[in-house]
Design a protein around this motif. Structure first.
Motif, PDB file in Angstrom:
ATOM      1  N   ALA A  84      17.178 -26.128-128.359  1.00 49.43           N
ATOM      2  CA  ALA A  84      18.491 -25.773-128.891  1.00 49.43           C
ATOM      3  C   ALA A  84      19.557 -26.664-128.260  1.00 49.43           C
ATOM      4  CB  ALA A  84      18.783 -24.309-128.598  1.00 49.43           C
ATOM      5  N   ALA A 112      10.989 -22.708-122.663  1.00 47.76           N
ATOM      6  CA  ALA A 112      11.474 -22.964-124.014  1.00 47.76           C
ATOM      7  C   ALA A 112      10.410 -22.543-125.028  1.00 47.76           C
ATOM      8  CB  ALA A 112      11.815 -24.437-124.185  1.00 47.76           C
ATOM      9  N   HIS A 165      16.164 -20.564-129.979  1.00 48.33           N
ATOM     10  CA  HIS A 165      17.030 -20.247-128.844  1.00 48.33           C
ATOM     11  C   HIS A 165      17.317 -18.756-128.705  1.00 48.33           C
ATOM     12  CE1 HIS A 165      19.394 -20.529-132.437  1.00 48.33           C
ATOM     13  NE2 HIS A 165      20.491 -20.086-131.839  1.00 48.33           N
TER      14      HIS A 165
END
Length: 495
Positions: free
Chosen positions: A333, A153, A410
């Motif tokens: 996200a 991430a 994202h």
């Protein structure tokens, strides 16, 4: 010679002009023949401006139109405060505050007529998580700590900077559900290994919990955290787009490359409170490390049932810490509906959870970690007043790394290199510079939380109580937190 140059320039301009005309004609034909967008069919070419400004609108508002205190999820004043503290430039301002204390929910601390003098101020005591219940208790020194953000991430240089900065500041770093990467260990900081619903990094080839891997991890991490849910997406598992699942991320998580990494919406081997307590006790005995829970709160059934089951089964089954995430969303996200409308905000969830622990005589057994947009010292001090022992923040530390709230986390196109695996964009994040900002931010938040405590007449921040803070209800009227959420009476133990 001049004539030749003029001729070349004229030729280039002509070619560009023809190219532009051809492009406009191409767009015109494309717009009037397509069937998806009404605006483009009715207003070919010029209608494209509408979609351009729709995409770019949030960036225009951020810099040109929104007031310093208006923007969401974090306004310019808050981001500026974090940037200054991360750069160690202090947070002094002149000519008064721009914070509107008439707004409902505003925090006002109750200053003492005779605050603590400097020579009488005390350092904030550290707390030993799991002491008396596991082989290797964890000494937690910092009030503010780095919340769960997975490798994948966020980027490799971001993880490296967070690890090095956490080590210098003396705070912990949570791995997030993506598993332990070597970059988490680079700074030799205190690491908490999160066990997500997919058990990335701590699972076998079939995706089940691996006892062997847990024992290996216990040699390098300070504690484990079982994530039930989080404020960003309560009731739904984590999602990492396939564009961000490179070979290294795939290897750490134990999944195929370049495919979406989708976690189950809950642990398949934990179906009720008793099975959760069994898992906590099992991992703690297996690893010798403290074990906690992370969850968002939707109501009081879960926490009440948890407390009742612990008192029925014994304190050895209790989690060593409880991380409460607010429904304000997080760094990951998530579907907008879940972000906007599912689980309680931290302002309501935290005091209610603390009340349940006090009422059940478990507050001294279970430490409480507050999370959910708590990025400033004032918000951290409020959490301590409400009953938290620690504060976790992800986005606060992302801002310290240089995040500009581009909201592309994202998309793998983060312009500051924090949430992208594009090496070109990552090169902008210089670890040797940014880790110092991570450390500065953590140190200055801790320092200012204590500054607020001293102004309230307290020797250190762990002496905060609910009576030390007031919450604005309407313009010109505030109420003390201990009146808004009165301390409950502990249940009397049967003899």
């Amino acid at each position: 010679m001049t004539h030749a140059i003029d001729l070349i320039i004229h030729g280039i301009v002509t070619i560009l002009g023809v190219a532009i005309v051809v492009m406009i004609i191409f767009w015109f034909i494309q717009d009037v023949t397509q069937k998806k967008h009404t605006v483009l069919r009715n207003y070919p070419v010029i209608g494209r401006l509408r979609y351009f400004f729709e995409i770019q609108g949030k960036y225009f508002r951020q810099y040109f139109f929104a007031n310093d205190r208006d923007e969401m999820p974090f306004n310019r004043a808050t981001r500026g405060w974090i940037y200054k503290n991360a750069k160690n430039k202090g947070s002094l301002v002149g000519f008064g505050s721009t914070n509107d204390l008439r707004q409902p929910g505003s925090i006002i601390f109750v200053n003492a007529a005779f605050p603590i003098q400097e020579e009488d101020q005390l350092p904030t005591p550290s707390l030993h998580i799991g002491q008396g219940y596991c082989e290797h208790p964890f000494e937690a020194k910092s009030i503010i700590n780095i919340s769960a953000m997975s490798y994948g991430a966020i980027s490799k240089p971001a993880i490296r900077a967070l690890s090095l900065g956490a080590a210098q500041a003396g705070c912990w770093l949570n791995t997030g559900e993506g598993g332990l990467a070597p970059y988490h260990l680079e700074g030799d900081c205190d690491v908490i290994m999160q066990i997500g619903t997919a058990k990335y990094g701590i699972r076998d080839e079939h995706g089940n919990f691996s006892t062997q891997r847990a024992k290996e991890l216990s040699k390098v991490v300070k504690a484990f955290e079982i994530k039930l849910s989080q404020g960003a997406k309560p009731g739904k598992g984590g999602l990492l787009p396939g564009t961000k699942v490179g070979s290294e991320v795939a290897a750490i998580r134990g999944i195929p490359e370049h495919q979406d990494s989708i976690s189950p919406n809950r642990h398949k081997d934990i179906n009720n409170i008793d099975e959760l307590l069994d898992k906590i006790n099992y991992i703690r005995e297996l690893t010798g490390r403290p074990v906690g829970i992370k969850t968002a709160i939707g109501g009081w059934n879960f926490i009440n049932e948890l407390c009742d089951s612990i008192n029925r089964r014994g304190l050895e089954y209790a989690p060593d810490f409880l991380t409460i995430d607010g429904g304000e969303g997080g760094s990951g996200a998530a579907p907008q509906t879940l972000l906007d409308h599912v689980s309680l905000p931290i302002a309501e969830a935290l005091p209610r959870v603390v009340d349940a622990l006090i009422q059940s005589n478990l507050k001294n057994r279970i430490y409480v970690v507050a999370a959910g947009k708590l990025v400033t010292s004032a918000e951290g001090a409020w959490a301590l007043c409400a009953g938290a022992d620690f504060v976790n923040t992800a986005r606060g530390f992302m801002f310290s790394l240089g995040c500009i709230q581009a909201m592309r986390c994202h998309l793998n196109t983060c312009p500051t290199g924090i949430t992208t695996h594009d090496v070109r964009l990552q090169n902008g994040l210089v670890v040797e510079e940014k880790y110092l900002r991570v450390a500065n931010y953590a140190k200055n938040v801790n320092k200012e939380i204590n500054m607020i405590a001293h102004s309230c007449g307290l020797h250190h921040a762990r002496q905060f109580k609910r009576e030390h803070v007031r919450i604005v209800e309407t313009a010109g009227k505030s109420v003390a937190l201990n009146i808004l959420y009165p301390y409950p009476e502990p249940q009397k133990k049967e003899i």
